[in-house]
Write an enzyme that holds these catalytic residues in place. Sequence first.
Site, short mmCIF file in Angstrom:
data_model
loop_
_atom_site.label_atom_id
_atom_site.label_comp_id
_atom_site.label_asym_id
_atom_site.label_seq_id
_atom_site.Cartn_x
_atom_site.Cartn_y
_atom_site.Cartn_z
N GLU A 1 0.80 -1.23 0.00
CA GLU A 1 0.00 0.00 0.00
C GLU A 1 0.83 1.28 0.00
OE1 GLU A 1 -2.83 -0.45 3.22
OE2 GLU A 1 -3.42 -2.44 2.52
N ASN B 1 2.00 -5.13 -3.20
CA ASN B 1 0.62 -5.49 -2.86
C ASN B 1 -0.18 -4.23 -2.52
OD1 ASN B 1 -1.22 -7.72 -2.13
ND2 ASN B 1 -1.06 -6.95 -0.03
N HIS C 1 -10.34 -6.16 -1.80
CA HIS C 1 -11.35 -5.93 -0.75
C HIS C 1 -12.52 -5.22 -1.43
CE1 HIS C 1 -8.86 -7.33 2.49
NE2 HIS C 1 -7.87 -6.54 2.11
N GLU D 1 -6.17 -10.76 -1.09
CA GLU D 1 -6.93 -10.53 0.16
C GLU D 1 -8.43 -10.48 -0.13
OE1 GLU D 1 -5.36 -7.20 2.40
OE2 GLU D 1 -3.29 -7.69 1.89
N ASP E 1 -12.20 -10.34 -0.29
CA ASP E 1 -13.45 -10.45 0.46
C ASP E 1 -14.44 -9.47 -0.16
OD1 ASP E 1 -12.54 -8.01 1.61
OD2 ASP E 1 -11.98 -8.96 3.50
O1 9MR Z 1 -6.70 -8.46 8.89
C1 9MR Z 1 -5.89 -7.47 9.45
C2 9MR Z 1 -6.56 -6.96 10.73
O2 9MR Z 1 -6.61 -7.95 11.70
C3 9MR Z 1 -5.82 -5.74 11.24
O3 9MR Z 1 -6.50 -5.21 12.35
C4 9MR Z 1 -5.71 -4.74 10.13
C5 9MR Z 1 -5.01 -3.46 10.55
O4 9MR Z 1 -4.99 -2.55 9.49
O5 9MR Z 1 -5.01 -5.30 9.03
C6 9MR Z 1 -5.73 -6.33 8.47
O6 9MR Z 1 -5.14 -6.77 7.28
C7 9MR Z 1 -4.93 -5.79 6.27
C8 9MR Z 1 -3.75 -6.25 5.45
O7 9MR Z 1 -2.64 -6.47 6.26
C9 9MR Z 1 -3.42 -5.25 4.37
N1 9MR Z 1 -4.55 -4.91 3.57
C10 9MR Z 1 -5.78 -4.54 4.29
C11 9MR Z 1 -6.12 -5.64 5.32
C12 9MR Z 1 -7.42 -5.30 6.02
O8 9MR Z 1 -7.31 -4.14 6.78
#
Ligand code: 9MR
Length: 363
Positions: free
Chosen positions: A149, A190, A227, A257, A259
Amino acid sequence: MRFSLSLLAFAAPLASAQLHALAKKAGLQYFGTASDIVSVAALDKTYAKIISDKREFGQLTPANGQKWFAIEPQENLFNFSYGDVTSKYAKKNKQLLRCHNLVWHSQLADWVLQKTWTKKTLTAALINHVTNEAKHWKGQCYHWDVVNEALEDDGSFRNTTFLHVIGPEYIAIAFKAAHAADPHAKLYYNDYNLERPNAKVDAVINKIVKPLQRQRIPIHGVGMQAHLTASRAPTIDQTIDVMKNFTNLGVECALTELDVRVTDPATPENMAQQKVAFAAATGACVQVKGCVGVTVWDFWDPVSWIPGVFAGQGSGTLFFPNFTRHPAYDGVADALKNGTRKGWSVPHYDGDDEEEQEDEDED
Ligand code: 9MR
């Protein structure tokens, strides 16, 4: 009666676990899931049964365990235990490991944000972090999300501490260090919002992939997080278009990722929309040579990150709280079974035709 009904509800998804098996048949390398495994003993038993079944999920990603805050909570003090839970679990179940992530502005350690840096000192700290972490999992990570990101939706570089102090070259520095530490891992950039053509997709191409290639620094793939929101998800053609733009550069891509959130509660209508979105994303990957796999960002609604971040939204994974499947599970299976047929497009899924599976008691 009640007992046998709930038994049935629990047994159904386990009896015909298949997404990874179908993905392999479709020519993909894996179908996987992220999971936040803190301790194997603490896993819900049904959840554990599903996630450890390689026919269902042939690949795991630690949802949090490899992030900077966990790995290097204080400068040069490394602790790999959180990430090791998932890597050991994947190894035991003979699942591929996608490693996530080495450099991200979020879930960073406080010391990185608090210390006063020069370009030289932060570069050294960055290289130290990437090197130590990538060495720890050397040989185990099929992919590494090296930088996560780094771009805004308008295509500009995200204004992080790394950009601010080091400049955009922090990205090249991270990829170079990751490659030196683990030469066989496939290295990925990513990001989210890459599933339809837009300014961010252009920036991935022009500001990240091409410059690294020009400098002969290895980048092997682009991770499209995916997402998605059911009511405004990209079409299969839009996602195919982006995937081809990436693979035409000579890199692979993956949905990393996936969903698809809806406004809760789940209804036949929003679940039908969600099914289309999951099928379109998966189908796009099946149809593009060079899209190597699909990872969902966990598979069970109660542990999804979505409701905690988007108030009123959720039900974004493939399994309801009682472990029955969303209609989207069948959408993914459809895409994996039929997506290789030339010109396959997502069927018109009608909410009224869907069998709602969430009526069962959850206890
Ligand atoms: O699934 C992850 C969640 O448990 C955390 O609280 C969160 C913090 O930002 O990050 C989530 O995973 C992220 C991933 O590492 C990067 N892309 C977005 C995902 C969803 O926020």
